[in-house]
Structures are given as C-alpha cells and as structure tokens.
Design an enzyme around this catalytic site. Structure first.
Site, short mmCIF file in Angstrom:
data_model
loop_
_atom_site.label_atom_id
_atom_site.label_comp_id
_atom_site.label_asym_id
_atom_site.label_seq_id
_atom_site.Cartn_x
_atom_site.Cartn_y
_atom_site.Cartn_z
NE ARG A 134 -0.86 9.61 63.90
CZ ARG A 134 -2.28 9.46 63.35
NH1 ARG A 134 -3.26 9.39 64.31
NH2 ARG A 134 -2.57 9.53 62.41
CD GLU A 170 1.16 12.85 52.41
OE1 GLU A 170 0.09 12.24 52.61
OE2 GLU A 170 1.06 14.23 53.20
CD GLN A 171 -1.23 18.18 52.36
OE1 GLN A 171 -1.66 18.93 51.46
NE2 GLN A 171 -1.61 18.02 53.47
CG ASP A 180 -9.84 11.02 60.02
OD1 ASP A 180 -10.53 10.07 60.38
OD2 ASP A 180 -9.33 11.70 60.66
CE1 TYR A 183 -1.36 4.46 73.99
CE2 TYR A 183 -3.20 5.67 75.00
CZ TYR A 183 -2.67 5.22 73.87
OH TYR A 183 -3.10 5.58 72.60
#
Ligand SMILES: Cc1cc2nc3c(=O)[nH]c(=O)nc-3n(C[C@H](O)[C@H](O)[C@H](O)COP(=O)(O)OP(=O)(O)OC[C@H]3O[C@@H](n4cnc5c(N)ncnc54)[C@H](O)[C@@H]3O)c2cc1C
Length: 395
Positions: A108, A35-36, A293, A214
C-alpha cells in the site's frame, strides 16, 4: 458561473483523495488536500490493484512504475485450510488480455507514494484535521481542529470510513462493524527460511475464517497476508493498531503447515476492524460531495474498495470538465449519478459474499446473478470511457 475554474478542497490524503487531486489537477483545476496525519507511514499492508483501477493509474502515468515494483501473480487459488486441497484456480495472466490492464499486487505504501509523486508537495497539507465545514452561495469554509480555516469553491470528502464530512451531511451514524478483524503484515521473504508461497495469491478457507497470502514485490522479496476472523470489536482503532502474534497464530493453529509457516515467520502484525455500510442514496449536497470509503465503505473480500475510490476520482474529474455549463452542483450530481449505482452494487456484493464473490453463496442463492459468474463487469470497466450519466438523470 464565471469562466474561472473552481478551486477544489479535498479532505483526506488516502488512495481516493490523492487520486482525485491528481485527476483534477490534470484538468487544470486548483486543488488543495488536507490530511489529519502528521506524516505518511508505511504500515505493513498489501493491496491488489485490479485491471479496473489500473486503467485509471495508467492514464496518470503510473503503470510502468508499478509494474516494475509490484508482483504480477500467475493465478488466484482457493484452498481448504486443513488438507490444502485446491478448490479453484483462476488464471490471472489472462486478465490483462481480457480486461485491458494487469492485476498487480503491491505494498500500500508503494501505491500511496506513487500517487503522492503526482502532486506538487505544497498542495498537500499535513496535520490538518478537519472538524467541520459550512457552505454558502459562494463557497465552502473548512474548519480545522487547530483553529485555522480554508476556503474553496467545492469540497470533496475523501476522509474514509469514519468520514466527518459524511457525518455532517447525513448525520452521525456509525459504520457497521462486521464482527470480523483483519490482521495484516508485510515482511521480508527470507524470514520464511525456504518455504515457497509460489507465484500465486492463495486464499485458505477455514470454516469461519480465512487468510490470503501473496508476494507484493516483483522481486518476490516481500510477503503479505491478510485475514478475516470473527472477533469482538477492539476498543481502540487506528491505522497503527498492533496485533498480538500469539493470538493470531492461535486463531490459525488448525490450518495447513504452509499457512502456519508464514505466521511463524511473521515478526509483527497490525489489525483492522472490518466495517461496511448499506449503500447510500445520496453522496452529497450543494458544493460538498463524498468519494471513496466515505460514501461506499465495503468489506475487503472483492479487493475493490480502493479500486472504487480510484474509479470515483477519474469520473469526478470528467464531470468537472463540464462545470462551466453544469455548475458545481451539476458536476457533482453527474458524478454521483454515474458512480453511485456501480459502487453500490460492488458494495452490496462484497458484503454478501463473505466467502467467494464469484461463487454461488449457499446462504444467499438469490444473489447468484450473472454478474457473479462473470467478473468482466468489475474488471473490464474503464472509468475514463464509461458513459457519464446525463445530468437530467441526476437526482
Ligand atoms: C484488510 C483490508 C484489505 C483491503 N484490500 C484491498 C485491496 O486489495 N484492493 C482494494 O482496492 N481495496 C482494498 N481494501 C479497501 C481499501 O483499503 C479502502 O477502500 C481504501 O483505503 C479507501 O480509500 P479512501 O481514500 O477512500 O480512504 P482512506 O484510505 O481511509 O483515507 C482517508 C484519509 O482521510 C484522512 N482523514 C480522515 N478524517 C480526516 C479529517 N477529519 N481531517 C483530515 N483528514 C482526515 C485519513 O487520515 C486518511 O488518510 C482493503 C481494506 C481492508 C480493511
């Protein structure tokens, strides 16, 4: 191929990369994640986990944890921006009964932390920005910006919408900026000073923009909103691009007082340019394939981007179970043949339906398919049991 299980490198520790690491580890593969980012930040954004990804997360043992912290909303409302008239109300409590898992709203960061908790810390390598790879008959070499290298039998590019792995496989074609920005924020509900957003997720529709609001915690003590507004593409972009509160409030100045109360209470916001791509005909070559993605970026209007990446991860691990017979490329091709049609369909529908994906869009009546009327094909899907494409169908 030897009976030793292949070692798999994953580039990108987003929702897709972490889930793939977890599903592959559970099937006994050796996995390393690169992971960067230097560290994981809890940037203010919520995420919906519909019944389809929840089935994947359930099998990974995360359902109880997420149910305890996330918000389960009673209904999804669509309201007019000015009068507040309710145009549609979709019962969300029935989702669990209909589609076999709950639909949960969460931060998230909470979902990311839950996925990370499934992995031994020593397989997640931070500060490792990949700049390219080479593949040969025996494996793949990853080259990082810091000058180091890593070697693996297979590489999964889960490096997001601006994927380096994709560029190297298919050329450096930029994703399409849709001309719209998402402002997003999460903040403590007490800042609303008594304004109640209800036990619903509400999408407020203006003529050319919308906002969705929400709660994202079971205790209803944290609020989230996300917007879609027309805008020039920002010069800079990152996961931490700050938004201007004045500009945001001005963009919604004609909206209902309940919306304005939320924006007035919001202390801070970030913004994301919204991108997508046309569906691809291939997701990889040889020992290197894409996930999430990186291969099917989509507009967020169906809330299915991360959901699709999570589904990819379950199917990838199932296909790799047959790697002894099929070989690495055979397993990858089965994954692609199984996943590409469904992900492309969701990607296209998400793109078409800028407003309500379950409603006939007057601008695109040809898209008024049976699928649009019945969301069961989206939410009812179970990536653990969905039929795998036959290897000979793979192209
Ligand atoms: C406004 C908005 C709302 C959304 N809401 C929802 C929702 O409610 N539900 C839903 O399912 N989806 C939603 N999505 C979509 C979802 O956020 C994405 O589909 C999802 O994050 C994709 O996950 P990923 O792992 O493929 O990519 P990412 O999450 O982008 O992760 C890619 C990772 O790769 C790393 N990386 C990139 N390049 C390199 C490199 N060269 N070397 C090493 N690491 C690298 C990045 O730092 C990052 O950590 C939303 C999107 C937006 C914009």
């Amino acid at each position: 191929m030897s009976s030793q299980k292949p070692e798999i490198a994953i580039v990108g520790a987003g929702m897709g990369g972490l889930t793939a690491a977890a599903t592959l580890l559970r099937r006994g593969f050796k996995v390393q994640v690169y992971e960067q980012a230097e560290r994981f930040l809890r940037i203010g954004a919520g995420i919906q986990m519909a019944a389809n990804p929840m089935k994947v997360l359930r099998a990974l043992g995360l359902e109880d944890r997420l149910r305890q912290t996330a918000f389960q909303h009673r209904a999804r409302l669509h309201r007019d921006y000015d009068t507040g008239r309710i145009n549609s109300e979709f019962d969300m409590y029935s989702v669990e009964q209909k589609y076999g898992a709950p639909h949960l709203m969460m931060h998230r960061g909470d979902l990311h932390a839950a996925l990370l908790s499934l992995l031994p810390p020593d397989i997640v390598h931070l500060n490792k920005k990949m700049k390219g790879f080479t593949q040969d008959a025996d494996g793949v070499t990853l080259n990082f910006v810091d000058g180091t290298q890593a070697r693996a039998d297979a590489l999964v590019g889960a490096d997001g919408v601006h994927s380096i792995v994709r560029s190297q496989l298919f050329g450096n074609e930029s994703p399409n900026y849709t001309g719209r920005l998402a402002y997003r924020a999460t903040f403590p509900a007490h800042l609303l000073k008594g304004v109640d957003i209800g036990d619903v997720a509400t999408k407020w529709w203006g003529p050319d923009r919308h906002i969705v609001i929400y709660y994202i915690t079971a205790k209803k003590d944290e609020v989230y909103f996300t917007t879609s507004i027309p805008a020039e593409k920002p010069d800079l972009e990152s996961w931490s691009l700050k938004g201007d509160l004045g500009e945001l409030r001005a963009a919604f100045k004609d909206f209902h007082p309940d919306v304005r109360a939320v924006l007035d209470a919001c202390p801070d916001t970030h913004k994301w340019p919204i991108y997508d791509r046309e569906p691809q005909t291939s997701w990889g070559r040889g020992r290197v394939y894409l996930l999430g993605d990186a291969c099917h970026p989509m507009t967020p209007y169906m809330a299915q981007g991360a959901a699709s990446a999570i589904e990819d991860a379950a199917v990838l691990a199932r296909c790799f179970e047959g790697v002894d017979k099929a070989g690495i490329n055979g397993a990858f091709r089965q994954y692609e043949a199984t996943r590409l049609p469904r992900a492309s369909k969701i990607q296209s529908l998400s793109h078409l339906n800028k407003r309500e994906w379950m409603r006939v869009d007057a601008a695109a009546p040809e898209a008024a398919t049976k699928e649009k009327a019945d969301p069961g094909w989206v939410y009812g899907y179970d990536a653990w049991t969905a039929p795998l494409a036959k290897p000979e169908m793979a192209v």
